[in-house]
Design an enzyme around this catalytic site. Structure first.
Site, short mmCIF file in Angstrom:
data_model
loop_
_atom_site.label_atom_id
_atom_site.label_comp_id
_atom_site.label_asym_id
_atom_site.label_seq_id
_atom_site.Cartn_x
_atom_site.Cartn_y
_atom_site.Cartn_z
N GLU A 1 -35.36 103.05 -27.88
CA GLU A 1 -36.31 104.09 -28.37
C GLU A 1 -36.77 102.80 -29.93
O GLU A 1 -37.33 103.58 -29.96
CB GLU A 1 -35.07 104.76 -29.21
CG GLU A 1 -34.38 106.03 -27.88
CD GLU A 1 -35.80 107.02 -28.73
OE1 GLU A 1 -36.66 106.53 -29.30
OE2 GLU A 1 -35.51 108.13 -27.37
N GLU B 1 -39.60 102.13 -28.34
CA GLU B 1 -40.80 102.46 -28.29
C GLU B 1 -41.26 102.61 -29.92
O GLU B 1 -42.34 103.00 -29.81
CB GLU B 1 -40.29 103.74 -27.41
CG GLU B 1 -40.54 104.17 -26.12
CD GLU B 1 -39.16 105.06 -25.55
OE1 GLU B 1 -38.95 105.82 -24.56
OE2 GLU B 1 -39.22 106.64 -25.94
N GLU B 2 -40.55 103.25 -30.94
CA GLU B 2 -40.84 103.73 -31.99
C GLU B 2 -41.28 102.47 -33.14
O GLU B 2 -42.07 102.80 -33.45
CB GLU B 2 -40.03 104.48 -32.70
CG GLU B 2 -39.44 105.46 -32.24
CD GLU B 2 -38.05 105.73 -32.96
OE1 GLU B 2 -37.65 105.46 -34.45
OE2 GLU B 2 -37.93 107.35 -33.00
#
Lengths: 273, 273
Positions: B158, B161-162
């Site tokens: 996560e 990805e961010e």
């Protein structure tokens, strides 16, 4: 109900009753039987209206007795979001691009209960089902946490159900994940310490073959325990040299709903001194 | 396929293809379109056979394109066990008494990522969606753990990805449950500490409005943080006086599948000294 023109046919079609959700979408809960073709027309007309209104996600909840209607929604492009015993929830995304609807639940949550009395005996059971059935192995009570139930409440409930022993929750000692525990889902196992408040065991007839207070040394002497990573933690806990995550009540956003933050509060207290 | 007598009619009915599961039951995976009435007859005949064989649970997996067949199973007493986007799983229990089939998944799992560099700056984002959208609030990256994914892997994924930042997982600092996060399901939120391995931020276009390394004091000065129970834990962690649950590889039962036990390994190490 409103009337709309559908695909250039001058025709009066009823719309589905819907309520808005908090994310720019709509929720439809079907409750009355209807003809499949009539439902298909109503759904088409409703989607046309929602599209013109800039709606995003569409949810349709179909109760089990109306499952024959699901076919029409699937033909319109709906997919299955989740199901519970009495209903199927279908979802659809009106805008261009990938949807941002929440994922379906992915994990079951279960507990392992370490309950020791002040005679250094641990509460153990033999189960009627499961992989240890008939092996003679004495294991700690285990069980599933229900949806909407906190881990600490689930652990107290499972110990009570299986053995009739009342307990208070002390802390989470450790946890692990197992994957594909049934079909594609994962399981989160929380190892919990509880303090007994009563001592007379009454085993649950349906699931438990036998239950007892077992001397700690006898428990540890079982062959499966020798290979068991958690035993070092139980030992350290018994020596009072191990601290896990007890639940500390949180200032909840929802009045009336209690939430707990599980963390190492001993470290936090000592850092504040 | 076998032939059986159904309800005293001398009639040849095909049976459903099934495989045995590990718990005394059978699993049927439908894959071919058929007439609803034919399916209803095959199902009746199959249940009669399974009953005579002492079978227990029956699972029928219906792919979305055959959803019209679900109606016949419901009429025989099947209920919905769970659904995923492309299929509905129905369940039935042949013996007398309550079923012992596993529960449907009850929880989503998500992470909050505390990532601090050696300039005392934390990795923060502003999201395009969600309740903080447009508020100007800088928050830690958050996201959902996929089914079949470990918490430590989900947190690393996560953050990557961010923000495109590479990290290594340090430990779980705390966790809490929220209930009815969508419909009836619950959510388990794991607050994770990660150590950055790269520093050039590239924000994810689809979900992230902005991302930056923010001085710790500026992060803490935000009004919402003042009321935030976790800040004391972050502070203590920064001071190196707090120890959570790092993941320690377990001797896995399934070769090739890595599992982690999350626990307070500092306490355990010191108890062994």
């Amino acid at each position: 109900m409103e009337q709309v023109l559908v695909e250039n046919e001058v025709q009066q079609v009823k719309l589905l009753d819907s309520v808005n959700d908090d994310h720019g979408g709509v929720i439809v809960e079907l409750s009355e039987a209807m003809d499949l073709k009539v439902f298909a027309l109503m759904l088409k007309a409703s989607i046309a209206l929602w599209r013109s209104q800039g709606k995003r996600g569409v949810w349709i909840k179909i109760p089990i007795e109306l499952i024959n209607l699901a076919e029409a929604a699937v033909k319109e492009g709906f997919w299955f979001h989740h199901a519970e015993p009495k209903y199927l929830m279908l979802a659809f995304w009106i805008p261009e691009g990938a949807h941002t609807l929440p994922a379906n639940a992915s994990h079951c949550v279960s507990i392992v209960a370490f309950v020791m009395n002040n005679k250094r005996e641990v509460l153990v059971v033999q189960e009627k089902c499961g992989k240890f059935r008939g092996t003679g192995i004495w294991k700690f009570p285990t069980g599933g946490v229900d949806e909407g139930e906190d881990i600490c409440a689930g652990a107290i409930r499972e110990v009570k159900e299986e053995t009739a022993i009342d307990t208070e929750f002390v802390e989470v000692l450790a946890f692990w994940q197992s994957h594909k525990s049934f079909f594609e889902k994962s399981n989160l196992h929380f190892v919990c310490m509880l303090r007994p408040l009563s001592f007379d065991i009454q085993k649950q007839e349906s699931e438990i073959e036998d239950a007892q207070w077992m001397p700690w040394d006898d428990y540890v002497a079982q062959p499966f325990v020798q290979k068991y990573e958690l035993v070092d933690i139980y030992r350290a806990k018994e020596d009072e040299t191990y601290f896990g995550f007890p639940p500390v009540p949180m200032a909840s956003k929802h009045p009336g709903q209690k939430s707990y933050l599980y963390f190492n509060d001993r470290d936090l207290k000592s850092s504040k001194v």
